[in-house]
Design a protein around this motif. Structure first.
Motif, PDB file in Angstrom:
ATOM      1  N   TYR A  40     -14.277  -6.196   7.141  1.00 14.79           N
ATOM      2  CA  TYR A  40     -13.619  -5.387   8.010  1.00 14.79           C
ATOM      3  C   TYR A  40     -13.191  -6.145   9.381  1.00 14.79           C
ATOM      4  O   TYR A  40     -12.483  -5.491  10.005  1.00 14.79           O
ATOM      5  CB  TYR A  40     -14.471  -4.165   8.456  1.00 14.79           C
ATOM      6  N   THR A  43      -9.255  -6.604   9.590  1.00 14.51           N
ATOM      7  CA  THR A  43      -8.456  -5.313   9.973  1.00 14.51           C
ATOM      8  C   THR A  43      -8.688  -4.650  11.289  1.00 14.51           C
ATOM      9  O   THR A  43      -7.859  -4.466  12.107  1.00 14.51           O
ATOM     10  CB  THR A  43      -8.831  -4.111   8.905  1.00 14.51           C
ATOM     11  N   LEU A  46      -7.409  -7.270  14.261  1.00 12.52           N
ATOM     12  CA  LEU A  46      -5.825  -7.274  14.438  1.00 12.52           C
ATOM     13  C   LEU A  46      -5.380  -5.792  15.126  1.00 12.52           C
ATOM     14  O   LEU A  46      -4.425  -5.935  15.645  1.00 12.52           O
ATOM     15  CB  LEU A  46      -5.348  -7.641  13.034  1.00 12.52           C
ATOM     16  N   SER A  47      -5.765  -4.661  14.386  1.00 10.69           N
ATOM     17  CA  SER A  47      -5.569  -3.509  14.891  1.00 10.69           C
ATOM     18  C   SER A  47      -5.747  -3.334  16.329  1.00 10.69           C
ATOM     19  O   SER A  47      -5.078  -2.821  17.281  1.00 10.69           O
ATOM     20  CB  SER A  47      -6.347  -2.448  14.123  1.00 10.69           C
ATOM     21  N   ALA A  81       6.470  -3.297   6.569  1.00  5.93           N
ATOM     22  CA  ALA A  81       4.953  -3.826   6.087  1.00  5.93           C
ATOM     23  C   ALA A  81       4.393  -3.087   4.648  1.00  5.93           C
ATOM     24  O   ALA A  81       4.193  -3.381   3.698  1.00  5.93           O
ATOM     25  CB  ALA A  81       4.027  -4.207   7.014  1.00  5.93           C
ATOM     26  N   ARG A  85       5.211  -4.989   1.664  1.00  4.00           N
ATOM     27  CA  ARG A  85       3.971  -5.862   1.474  1.00  4.00           C
ATOM     28  C   ARG A  85       4.442  -7.175   1.763  1.00  4.00           C
ATOM     29  O   ARG A  85       3.652  -8.101   1.216  1.00  4.00           O
ATOM     30  CB  ARG A  85       3.355  -5.443   0.353  1.00  4.00           C
TER      31      ARG A  85
ATOM     32  N   VAL B 182      -2.131  -7.237   8.562  1.00  2.00           N
ATOM     33  CA  VAL B 182      -3.125  -6.177   8.523  1.00  2.00           C
ATOM     34  C   VAL B 182      -2.584  -4.902   7.758  1.00  2.00           C
ATOM     35  O   VAL B 182      -3.335  -4.543   6.860  1.00  2.00           O
ATOM     36  CB  VAL B 182      -3.469  -5.665   9.912  1.00  2.00           C
ATOM     37  N   VAL B 183      -1.451  -4.753   7.505  1.00  2.00           N
ATOM     38  CA  VAL B 183      -1.032  -3.312   6.843  1.00  2.00           C
ATOM     39  C   VAL B 183      -1.012  -3.567   5.535  1.00  2.00           C
ATOM     40  O   VAL B 183      -1.659  -2.657   4.735  1.00  2.00           O
ATOM     41  CB  VAL B 183       0.522  -2.880   7.297  1.00  2.00           C
ATOM     42  N   PRO B 184      -0.908  -4.731   4.798  1.00  2.00           N
ATOM     43  CA  PRO B 184      -1.309  -4.843   3.353  1.00  2.00           C
ATOM     44  C   PRO B 184      -2.670  -4.937   3.002  1.00  2.00           C
ATOM     45  O   PRO B 184      -3.209  -4.710   1.961  1.00  2.00           O
ATOM     46  CB  PRO B 184      -0.539  -6.142   2.823  1.00  2.00           C
ATOM     47  N   MET B 185      -3.686  -4.866   4.183  1.00  2.00           N
ATOM     48  CA  MET B 185      -5.117  -4.979   4.171  1.00  2.00           C
ATOM     49  C   MET B 185      -5.599  -3.522   3.909  1.00  2.00           C
ATOM     50  O   MET B 185      -6.845  -3.370   3.387  1.00  2.00           O
ATOM     51  CB  MET B 185      -5.717  -5.502   5.346  1.00  2.00           C
ATOM     52  N   LEU B 186      -4.697  -2.726   4.315  1.00  2.00           N
ATOM     53  CA  LEU B 186      -5.171  -1.171   4.148  1.00  2.00           C
ATOM     54  C   LEU B 186      -5.172  -0.587   3.066  1.00  2.00           C
ATOM     55  O   LEU B 186      -4.318   0.292   2.589  1.00  2.00           O
ATOM     56  CB  LEU B 186      -4.374  -0.462   5.264  1.00  2.00           C
ATOM     57  N   ASN B 188      -7.866   0.642   1.111  1.00  2.00           N
ATOM     58  CA  ASN B 188      -8.623   1.822   0.788  1.00  2.00           C
ATOM     59  C   ASN B 188      -8.962   2.467   1.944  1.00  2.00           C
ATOM     60  O   ASN B 188      -8.686   2.276   3.092  1.00  2.00           O
ATOM     61  CB  ASN B 188      -9.979   1.382  -0.061  1.00  2.00           C
ATOM     62  N   PRO B 190     -11.916   3.259   3.646  1.00  2.00           N
ATOM     63  CA  PRO B 190     -12.707   2.561   4.705  1.00  2.00           C
ATOM     64  C   PRO B 190     -11.900   1.437   5.627  1.00  2.00           C
ATOM     65  O   PRO B 190     -12.078   1.325   6.885  1.00  2.00           O
ATOM     66  CB  PRO B 190     -13.917   1.644   3.631  1.00  2.00           C
ATOM     67  N   GLN B 191     -10.926   0.825   5.006  1.00  2.00           N
ATOM     68  CA  GLN B 191     -10.129  -0.172   5.921  1.00  2.00           C
ATOM     69  C   GLN B 191      -9.305   0.633   6.561  1.00  2.00           C
ATOM     70  O   GLN B 191      -8.977   0.167   7.794  1.00  2.00           O
ATOM     71  CB  GLN B 191      -9.333  -0.961   4.847  1.00  2.00           C
ATOM     72  N   ALA B 195      -9.266   0.401  10.903  1.00  2.00           N
ATOM     73  CA  ALA B 195      -8.084   0.183  11.367  1.00  2.00           C
ATOM     74  C   ALA B 195      -7.876   1.389  12.448  1.00  2.00           C
ATOM     75  O   ALA B 195      -7.527   1.101  13.861  1.00  2.00           O
ATOM     76  CB  ALA B 195      -6.818   0.198  10.677  1.00  2.00           C
TER      77      ALA B 195
END
Lengths: 110, 240
Positions: A40, A43, A46-47, A81, A85, B182-186, B188, B190-191, B195
């Motif tokens: 994590y 995520t 960067l957020s 994005a 993607r 970061v957006v494509p990492m989201l 599920n 929990p991710q 964020a």
């Protein structure tokens, strides 16, 4: 008068120590909980950089306004994005939105 | 990919970050003199420390007449986030010899971390088992380093006569890149929760100095992500 070179060397040591801290232990295997947590890090970090960058572009003042190009173009980039993607499309599209908005809002030093 | 392909790709993927860093490097170079650094010290700080946020904070503390201890402690606090990056990337570089791990760590900036973790963690290790990913890391890191040195030099040499680059908002390039990463990492819940929580805490703590808000946000996001993931696992176990 402080010796500025001493400061620079001290900053070098401290900065390198934080960056090398875990690279220094190649044999270290993290326990499952830590490994899970590390998933994590990108995520969360960067957020935590992006969202304040959009809502407080100068780092101090809220800019929840329609003339805030960082916010609007940031939202556009998030949409691009999510839909594509694709990193390059996000950067290109976001940047294009940003400059068009700044230009339209008269915020560019032209 | 071959070594040189990885290296070039890494450098190329850093381009938006380079653009975003240009104004900051130039501003650092042009402000260093008034904070009491000589030309060589300004260049030396960029060459040896290579940490934008810490360098700017050092300038403002120097200008305010702070002592060495305060300056070094502040550097430590500002740079704590790098330990998080170091931990995050350790599983991917642990196989490398020290002559690789030392320079890669020296060049581990926020920007390099984002781009490199994207290369390592966001690619399917089975579909993309390139053994040369550290060359990607090196390409990205070196590009950022050279760019920072050049911009510092321009700032030191030309200072105030450089047109007002800050007003162009080139720093948005970094935000757009981070969003694209970061957006494509989201993928599920929990991710997504990590964020959202990290964003909320970062906003709530934005007034904290020395990137402490970023640290609080990162840890909150991580904790929430892990808690949700564990809860999901428990629910799946109970159902089976």
């Amino acid at each position: 008068m402080m010796d500025n070179w001493l400061l620079i060397l001290g900053m070098l040591a401290i900065t390198f120590a934080t960056r090398y801290s875990l690279f220094a232990f190649p044999d270290l295997r993290f326990p499952p909980l830590v490994r899970q947590g590390l998933h994590y890090v990108p995520t969360a970090v960067l957020s935590a950089i992006v969202v304040p960058g959009m809502l407080l572009p100068d780092g101090e003042h809220w800019a929840l306004r329609l003339d805030n190009a960082y916010l609007l173009a940031g939202l556009a980039a998030i949409a691009i994005a999510a839909l594509t993607r694709n990193l390059l499309a996000t950067i290109g599209g976001g940047f294009l939105c940003f400059f068009l908005l700044r230009w339209a809002l008269g915020q560019l030093p032209l | 990919m071959t070594r040189s392909q990885e290296f070039t790709q890494g450098a190329r993927d850093m381009l938006p970050m380079l653009l975003g860093a240009i104004p900051f490097g130039i501003i650092f170079g042009s402000l260093a003199g008034s904070a009491g650094l000589s030309t060589w010290q300004a260049l030396g700080m960029s060459l040896l420390v290579f940490a934008g946020s810490a360098q700017f904070i050092a300038l403002s503390l120097l200008g305010a007449g702070a002592g060495l201890t305060v300056l070094l402690l502040t550097t430590l606090v500002v740079n704590l986030r790098h330990a998080l990056y170091s931990a995050s990337l350790q599983p991917f570089v642990r196989h490398l010899p020290k002559r690789w791990r030392v320079p890669l760590a020296f060049w581990l900036t926020d920007e390099a971390y984002a781009v490199v973790v994207h290369r390592y963690a966001d690619s399917d290790p089975l579909a993309d088992a390139s053994p040369n990913k550290h060359w990607y890391f090196l390409g990205a890191a070196l590009a950022m380093y050279l760019n920072w040195q050049l911009c510092t030099l321009v700032g030191v040499l030309f200072g105030q006569s450089v047109p007002n680059l800050e007003a162009w908002g080139l720093d948005f390039a970094m935000l757009a890149t981070f969003i694209g990463i970061v957006v494509p990492m989201l993928r599920n819940r929990p991710q997504v929760a990590a964020a959202l929580v990290a964003s909320a805490v970062a906003l709530a703590c934005h007034a904290l100095p020395y990137k402490l808000g970023l640290m609080a946000a990162a840890f909150s996001g991580i904790v929430v992500g892990v808690l949700l993931e564990r809860r999901n696992e428990r629910l799946i176990e109970e159902h089976s």
